[in-house]
Design an enzyme around this catalytic site. Structure first.
Site, mmCIF file in Angstrom:
data_model
loop_
_atom_site.group_PDB
_atom_site.id
_atom_site.type_symbol
_atom_site.label_atom_id
_atom_site.label_comp_id
_atom_site.label_asym_id
_atom_site.label_seq_id
_atom_site.Cartn_x
_atom_site.Cartn_y
_atom_site.Cartn_z
ATOM 1 N N GLU A 1 0.805 -1.242 0.000
ATOM 2 C CA GLU A 1 0.000 0.000 0.000
ATOM 3 C C GLU A 1 0.831 1.282 0.000
ATOM 4 O O GLU A 1 0.559 2.207 0.755
ATOM 5 C CB GLU A 1 -0.954 -0.012 1.200
ATOM 6 C CG GLU A 1 -1.886 -1.199 1.184
ATOM 7 C CD GLU A 1 -2.805 -1.294 2.397
ATOM 8 O OE1 GLU A 1 -2.695 -0.464 3.303
ATOM 9 O OE2 GLU A 1 -3.630 -2.216 2.435
ATOM 10 N N ASN B 1 2.149 -5.173 -3.203
ATOM 11 C CA ASN B 1 0.738 -5.457 -2.938
ATOM 12 C C ASN B 1 -0.023 -4.162 -2.668
ATOM 13 O O ASN B 1 0.445 -3.313 -1.902
ATOM 14 C CB ASN B 1 0.670 -6.362 -1.694
ATOM 15 C CG ASN B 1 -0.687 -6.998 -1.453
ATOM 16 O OD1 ASN B 1 -1.249 -7.619 -2.356
ATOM 17 N ND2 ASN B 1 -1.213 -6.849 -0.248
ATOM 18 N N HIS C 1 -10.457 -5.799 -2.607
ATOM 19 C CA HIS C 1 -11.553 -5.562 -1.658
ATOM 20 C C HIS C 1 -12.634 -4.773 -2.401
ATOM 21 O O HIS C 1 -12.490 -3.586 -2.636
ATOM 22 C CB HIS C 1 -11.062 -4.745 -0.454
ATOM 23 C CG HIS C 1 -10.057 -5.454 0.378
ATOM 24 N ND1 HIS C 1 -10.367 -6.579 1.123
ATOM 25 C CD2 HIS C 1 -8.743 -5.214 0.602
ATOM 26 C CE1 HIS C 1 -9.290 -6.990 1.763
ATOM 27 N NE2 HIS C 1 -8.281 -6.190 1.467
ATOM 28 N N GLU D 1 -6.356 -10.551 -1.431
ATOM 29 C CA GLU D 1 -7.201 -10.294 -0.257
ATOM 30 C C GLU D 1 -8.668 -10.184 -0.658
ATOM 31 O O GLU D 1 -9.407 -9.333 -0.160
ATOM 32 C CB GLU D 1 -6.759 -9.004 0.465
ATOM 33 C CG GLU D 1 -5.290 -8.988 0.829
ATOM 34 C CD GLU D 1 -4.855 -7.732 1.584
ATOM 35 O OE1 GLU D 1 -5.722 -6.956 2.023
ATOM 36 O OE2 GLU D 1 -3.636 -7.529 1.726
ATOM 37 N N ASP E 1 -12.414 -9.959 -1.192
ATOM 38 C CA ASP E 1 -13.753 -10.033 -0.590
ATOM 39 C C ASP E 1 -14.671 -9.109 -1.367
ATOM 40 O O ASP E 1 -14.222 -8.140 -1.975
ATOM 41 C CB ASP E 1 -13.771 -9.770 0.921
ATOM 42 C CG ASP E 1 -13.087 -8.491 1.359
ATOM 43 O OD1 ASP E 1 -12.958 -7.550 0.551
ATOM 44 O OD2 ASP E 1 -12.689 -8.423 2.541
HETATM 45 O O1 G3I Z 1 -6.016 -8.009 18.884
HETATM 46 C C1 G3I Z 1 -6.617 -6.789 19.323
HETATM 47 C C2 G3I Z 1 -7.470 -7.018 20.549
HETATM 48 O O2 G3I Z 1 -6.665 -7.466 21.590
HETATM 49 C C3 G3I Z 1 -8.192 -5.720 20.898
HETATM 50 O O3 G3I Z 1 -9.073 -5.949 21.952
HETATM 51 C C4 G3I Z 1 -8.956 -5.188 19.704
HETATM 52 C C5 G3I Z 1 -9.608 -3.863 20.002
HETATM 53 O O4 G3I Z 1 -9.674 -3.039 18.875
HETATM 54 O O5 G3I Z 1 -8.066 -5.023 18.626
HETATM 55 C C6 G3I Z 1 -7.449 -6.226 18.208
HETATM 56 O O6 G3I Z 1 -6.592 -5.955 17.126
HETATM 57 C C7 G3I Z 1 -7.246 -5.683 15.902
HETATM 58 C C8 G3I Z 1 -6.758 -6.697 14.873
HETATM 59 O O7 G3I Z 1 -7.298 -6.373 13.605
HETATM 60 C C9 G3I Z 1 -7.172 -8.135 15.218
HETATM 61 O O8 G3I Z 1 -8.564 -8.268 15.189
HETATM 62 C C10 G3I Z 1 -6.870 -4.276 15.463
HETATM 63 O O9 G3I Z 1 -7.450 -3.333 16.361
HETATM 64 C C11 G3I Z 1 -7.377 -4.028 14.065
HETATM 65 O O10 G3I Z 1 -6.857 -2.784 13.620
HETATM 66 C C12 G3I Z 1 -6.878 -5.113 13.132
HETATM 67 O O11 G3I Z 1 -7.438 -4.891 11.863
HETATM 68 C C13 G3I Z 1 -6.770 -5.505 10.786
HETATM 69 C C14 G3I Z 1 -6.404 -4.451 9.757
HETATM 70 O O12 G3I Z 1 -5.794 -5.088 8.645
HETATM 71 C C15 G3I Z 1 -5.438 -3.434 10.341
HETATM 72 O O13 G3I Z 1 -4.886 -2.622 9.353
HETATM 73 C C16 G3I Z 1 -7.697 -6.538 10.180
HETATM 74 O O14 G3I Z 1 -7.892 -7.618 11.099
HETATM 75 C C17 G3I Z 1 -7.084 -7.092 8.885
HETATM 76 O O15 G3I Z 1 -8.035 -7.887 8.218
HETATM 77 C C18 G3I Z 1 -6.707 -5.943 7.979
HETATM 78 O O16 G3I Z 1 -6.105 -6.471 6.833
HETATM 79 C C19 G3I Z 1 -5.735 -5.517 5.829
HETATM 80 C C20 G3I Z 1 -4.464 -6.020 5.165
HETATM 81 O O17 G3I Z 1 -3.467 -6.272 6.122
HETATM 82 C C21 G3I Z 1 -3.960 -5.027 4.126
HETATM 83 N N1 G3I Z 1 -5.011 -4.705 3.172
HETATM 84 C C22 G3I Z 1 -6.278 -4.284 3.736
HETATM 85 C C23 G3I Z 1 -6.801 -5.314 4.741
HETATM 86 C C24 G3I Z 1 -8.184 -4.924 5.262
HETATM 87 O O18 G3I Z 1 -8.145 -3.725 5.976
#
Ligand code: G3I
Length: 305
Positions: A127, A169, A206, A235, A237
């Site tokens: 990105e 990516n 996405h 990725e 969806d």
């Molecule tokens: O693990 C913590 C947890 O302990 C806490 O209670 C909770 C509260 O917010 O957060 C949890 O962490 C979260 C994590 O996902 C696991 O669920 C983060 O806040 C959250 O920001 C994180 O989001 C991820 C996101 O990337 C962050 O940028 C998504 O799961 C993940 O699917 C997403 O993936 C990205 C790719 O890496 C890059 N391309 C876009 C894609 C979708 O956004």
């Protein structure tokens, strides 16, 4: 064949999913994972904040749970991601200039060396291009270390793991007419011209009503492949439901099958309830793990289309 992975394999491709380490104790989730997919991406566990929470102190525990599960099941692993402006640990967010450049390259080298020989493809840089009409780079602390930060990351990754495919990516790069797509295309063209080690381009894919599957998707994938790189849908969806969603999924898979250098497709989660999207039903299995119409259309495309 009767599963996504086996059907893709018959077409010389893989079919993958994003996996979260904390779901590996969910038997429904693991059952679908083991049965359907032959490539795995860690959804968050191989990002910079997860692997290097304190500078030069690495924590591979959660990432290894995913990598070991995949390898024990005979599945390939996609590495995500070595260098990114987002999900940086606090210590890195506060760095700049040559200190940040060195820390970024140290991260790339250490992580790619640790996983050497185990990764099919690395998202080396994620990105790095701006949204909108500029076609230029995204502003970030990494970008402010100099425009050559991306090629520096690719060279470090190649030195650390010469056997992994090295990918750039990004998202919203699916529509050939978008400025962002053109900007990434020009960078890859420049890298190939100058011998910067890049092997593949990942299209996150996405999709939703504001960013639909473009009718020129096949053109985009083919034009990048014509630069001499592999292309991968990394990725996927698609927001929506029913036959509309199923047709869109089928179109994406058919676009990949139509491009010989499109190696495979990864969906960004297993069940709708596993999706990073707060609401909606963007994946191939419903919250109970049942196959959706979109699953059936993807399987049919892999076997017939
Ligand atoms: O693990 C913590 C947890 O302990 C806490 O209670 C909770 C509260 O917010 O957060 C949890 O962490 C979260 C994590 O996902 C696991 O669920 C983060 O806040 C959250 O920001 C994180 O989001 C991820 C996101 O990337 C962050 O940028 C998504 O799961 C993940 O699917 C997403 O993936 C990205 C790719 O890496 C890059 N391309 C876009 C894609 C979708 O956004």
């Amino acid at each position: 064949a009767t599963t996504l992975g086996a059907s893709a394999a018959e077409r010389g491709r893989y079919f993958g999913t994003a996996v979260a380490a904390n779901k590996l104790s969910d038997s429904t989730y693991v059952g679908i994972l083991n049965r359907e997919f032959d490539m795995v991406t860690a959804e968050n566990e191989m990002k910079i904040d997860a692997l290097e929470p304190q500078q030069n102190q690495f924590n591979y525990a959660n990432a290894d749970r995913i990598v070991n599960h995949a390898r024990n099941q005979g599945k390939k692993v996609r590495g995500h991601t070595l260098a990114w402006h987002s999900q940086q640990p606090g210590w890195m967010q506060n760095m700049s200039g040559s200190a940040l450049r060195s820390a970024m390259l140290n991260h790339v080298t250490k992580v790619a060396t640790y996983y050497r020989g185990k990764i099919h493809s690395w998202d080396v840089v994620n990105e790095a291009f701006a949204d909108g009409s500029s076609g230029g780079r995204r502003d970030s602390n990494l970008q402010r270390t100099g425009n050559d930060w991306i090629e520096a990351a690719f060279r470090a990754a190649r030195a650390a793991d010469p056997g992994a495919k090295l990918c750039y990516n990004d998202y919203n790069t699916d529509n050939w007419s978008h400025a962002k797509t053109q900007g990434v295309y020009r960078m890859v063209q420049d890298f190939k011209t100058r011998g910067v080690p890049i092997d593949c381009v990942g299209f996150q894919a996405h999709f939703n009503s504001g960013n639909p599957v473009p009718s020129n998707y096949h053109t985009t994938l083919q034009n990048f492949a014509n630069l001499g790189v592999d292309v991968q849908i990394t990725e996927l969806d698609i927001e929506g439901s029913g036959s509309t969603q199923a047709q869109q999924y089928q179109g994406v898979v058919q676009a990949c099958l139509a491009v010989s250098r499109c190696n495979g497709v990864t969906v960004w989660g297993i069940r709708d309830s596993d999706s990073w999207r707060a609401s909606g039903t963007p994946l191939l299995f419903d919250g109970s793990g049942n196959k959706k119409a979109a699953y059936n259309s993807v399987l049919s495309a892999l076997n017939n289309g």
